[in-house]
Design a protein around this motif. Structure first.
Motif, short mmCIF file in Angstrom:
data_model
loop_
_atom_site.label_atom_id
_atom_site.label_comp_id
_atom_site.label_asym_id
_atom_site.label_seq_id
_atom_site.Cartn_x
_atom_site.Cartn_y
_atom_site.Cartn_z
N GLY A 64 -0.98 2.86 -4.81
CA GLY A 64 -0.94 2.25 -3.48
C GLY A 64 -2.20 2.52 -2.68
N SER A 65 -3.15 3.27 -3.25
CA SER A 65 -4.44 3.45 -2.57
C SER A 65 -5.23 2.15 -2.71
CB SER A 65 -5.21 4.61 -3.19
OG SER A 65 -4.45 5.81 -3.04
N GLY B 247 0.81 -1.22 0.00
CA GLY B 247 0.00 0.00 0.00
C GLY B 247 0.84 1.26 0.00
N SER B 248 0.14 2.40 0.01
CA SER B 248 0.81 3.70 -0.10
C SER B 248 1.51 4.11 1.20
CB SER B 248 -0.23 4.76 -0.47
OG SER B 248 -1.21 4.82 0.55
N GLY B 249 1.28 3.34 2.28
CA GLY B 249 1.94 3.67 3.54
C GLY B 249 1.24 4.77 4.31
N VAL B 250 -0.06 4.93 4.06
CA VAL B 250 -0.84 5.96 4.78
C VAL B 250 -1.51 5.34 6.01
CG1 VAL B 250 -2.94 7.38 4.64
CG2 VAL B 250 -1.26 7.44 2.78
N LEU B 251 -1.35 5.99 7.16
CA LEU B 251 -2.04 5.58 8.39
C LEU B 251 -3.38 6.32 8.42
CD1 LEU B 251 -1.96 4.17 11.19
CD2 LEU B 251 -0.84 6.22 12.08
N LEU B 252 -4.48 5.58 8.40
CA LEU B 252 -5.79 6.24 8.26
C LEU B 252 -6.03 7.30 9.32
CD1 LEU B 252 -8.30 3.47 7.11
CD2 LEU B 252 -7.34 5.37 5.79
N GLY B 253 -5.64 7.01 10.55
CA GLY B 253 -5.89 7.98 11.62
C GLY B 253 -4.89 9.14 11.63
#
Ligand SMILES: NC(=O)c1ccc[n+]([C@@H]2O[C@H](COP(=O)([O-])OP(=O)(O)OC[C@H]3O[C@@H](n4cnc5c(N)ncnc54)[C@H](O)[C@@H]3O)[C@@H](O)[C@H]2O)c1
Length: 363
Positions: A261-262, A155-161
């Motif tokens: 990566g989304s 994935g894009s490596g984004v932490l949702l919070g």
């Protein structure tokens, strides 16, 4: 009445259509319950518990299908089960026929009385047998999305919070019904920036009342969907037109516009999916990547939590199974409009208009 409970065979399926407690109730009401050996194991129910409830534990799937007047299942029969269906047998399960025309043909050829969980209606017109599984799939969709957004998972490596000073990840949820509203609940709880879209503004009113501005609600027109998808790290497809093939609300172009990566989670895949680039995946192989975006489209997501899902599903089906035993199947259908709505195939015909239209049997 003789009720058959086969072991589910869909990839990764862990649910069973009857708990020992429900089997005991059915038997108390005068039914015979045949349970395939090991049918409840993945949901944490042993053969010994079914036997103690008074059910007969059968050695094979064939012995269950052959001897039952009504088969109660979780998922639609798969190809290897087509030959097991008996002529004139009643089948109470999720069918999602709009997505499996070949199964519809088998049910018609064998005069199966096919009663689909997903089109049974409550008195208020809601879908009581779809609701609990949709709630579970909705809640799961966010934890699945968060997992595949992780760098090690491609994935894009984004932490949702997010984290203070960085800002949150963005979640776009299309459809604010049972699954969408529960996805919204978890995404919002994780601290993500959530946008939820629906054509039905009453659903948006409800979300707005609950979250008081903390969640953005938008009418699901193409321009709003395009903008929400372009900005999203995670898109959840959660639309439904009962009985019909899911409308495609996210186009290929919108997917191409997403950041690499989304993640897309198409809950509506059991009705064909609502994203142009989607095709069904399985628990064994849950994702694929197209246009740099991770696609997840498992049609039996609740199987990830077999125990919770089995209890939630069987608590919902219980009142209908009890009615079939008490009244007999035909009278139960005649007397209860909501059950009649569940009947998809009968005497070699597709009797649910929306399903018939979706399959091209009527114009
Ligand atoms: N993949 C799985 O494991 C799984 C599990 C449970 C349910 N489902 C499926 O999830 C889907 C959603 O189920 P649900 O119970 O949430 O349905 P629901 O009826 O509660 O909600 C669907 C929502 O979609 C909205 N909608 C319809 N067309 C739309 C459009 N063009 N644009 C925007 N919104 C639109 C409706 O207004 C409604 O609010 C169904 O296909 C269901 O079978 C899948």
């Amino acid at each position: 009445m003789i009720i058959g409970i086969p072991r589910e065979i869909k990839n990764g399926e862990t649910r069973v259509s009857m708990t020992p407690a429900l089997a005991a109730r059915c038997i108390h009401l005068g039914a015979t319950v045949l349970v395939q050996k090991g049918a409840g194991l993945t949901a944490g129910f042993t053969d010994t518990e079914y036997a103690a409830a008074g059910a007969q534990v059968m050695p094979t799937a064939r012995s269950v299908w052959k001897n039952a007047e009504m088969i109660v299942k979780v998922k639609e029969p798969l190809e290897s089960e087509y030959a097991l269906l008996q002529n004139g047998q009643a089948l109470f399960t999720y069918l999602h026929l709009a997505a499996v025309p070949e199964l519809a043909k088998v049910l018609l050829r064998k005069n199966v009385l096919g009663i689909a969980y997903e089109t049974v209606e409550a008195q208020d017109g809601t879908l009581p047998l779809l609701k609990p599984m949709s709630q579970i799939a909705g809640r799961l969709s966010i934890q699945i999305g968060a997992y595949f957004l992780q760098s090690q998972n491609g994935g894009s490596g984004v932490l949702l919070g997010g984290v203070p000073g960085v800002g949150q990840g963005s979640v776009a949820i299309i459809g604010a019904g049972n699954s969408g509203a529960h996805a919204c609940r978890i995404a919002s709880g994780m601290g993500a920036h959530v946008t939820i879209l629906d054509l039905d503004t009453r659903k948006l009113d409800m979300i707005d009342d609950v979250y008081r501005g903390a969640v953005t609600t938008l009418v699901a027109n193409p321009a709003n969907i395009e903008a929400a998808v372009a900005n999203a790290d995670l898109v959840v497809g959660a639309v439904l037109i009962p009985g019909a093939k899911a409308p495609v609300v996210v186009s290929r172009k919108m997917v191409q516009n997403m950041r690499p990566g989304s993640v897309l989670v198409d809950i509506a895949i059991d009705q064909g999916g609502c994203i142009e680039t989607i095709h069904p995946t399985s628990h064994e192989s849950p994702i694929y990547r197209q246009h740099g975006v991770i696609h997840y489209a498992v049609p039996n997501m609740p199987a990830m939590v077999g125990r919770t899902s089995t209890i939630a599903l069987t608590q919902a089906t219980e009142q209908f199974v009890v009615r079939f035993i008490e009244k007999g199947i035909k009278l139960a259908i005649e007397e209860t409009r909501g059950i009649a709505k569940g009947v998809n195939t009968r005497d070699g015909k597709i009797v649910n208009m929306t399903v018939a239209k979706a399959l091209g049997y009527v114009q």
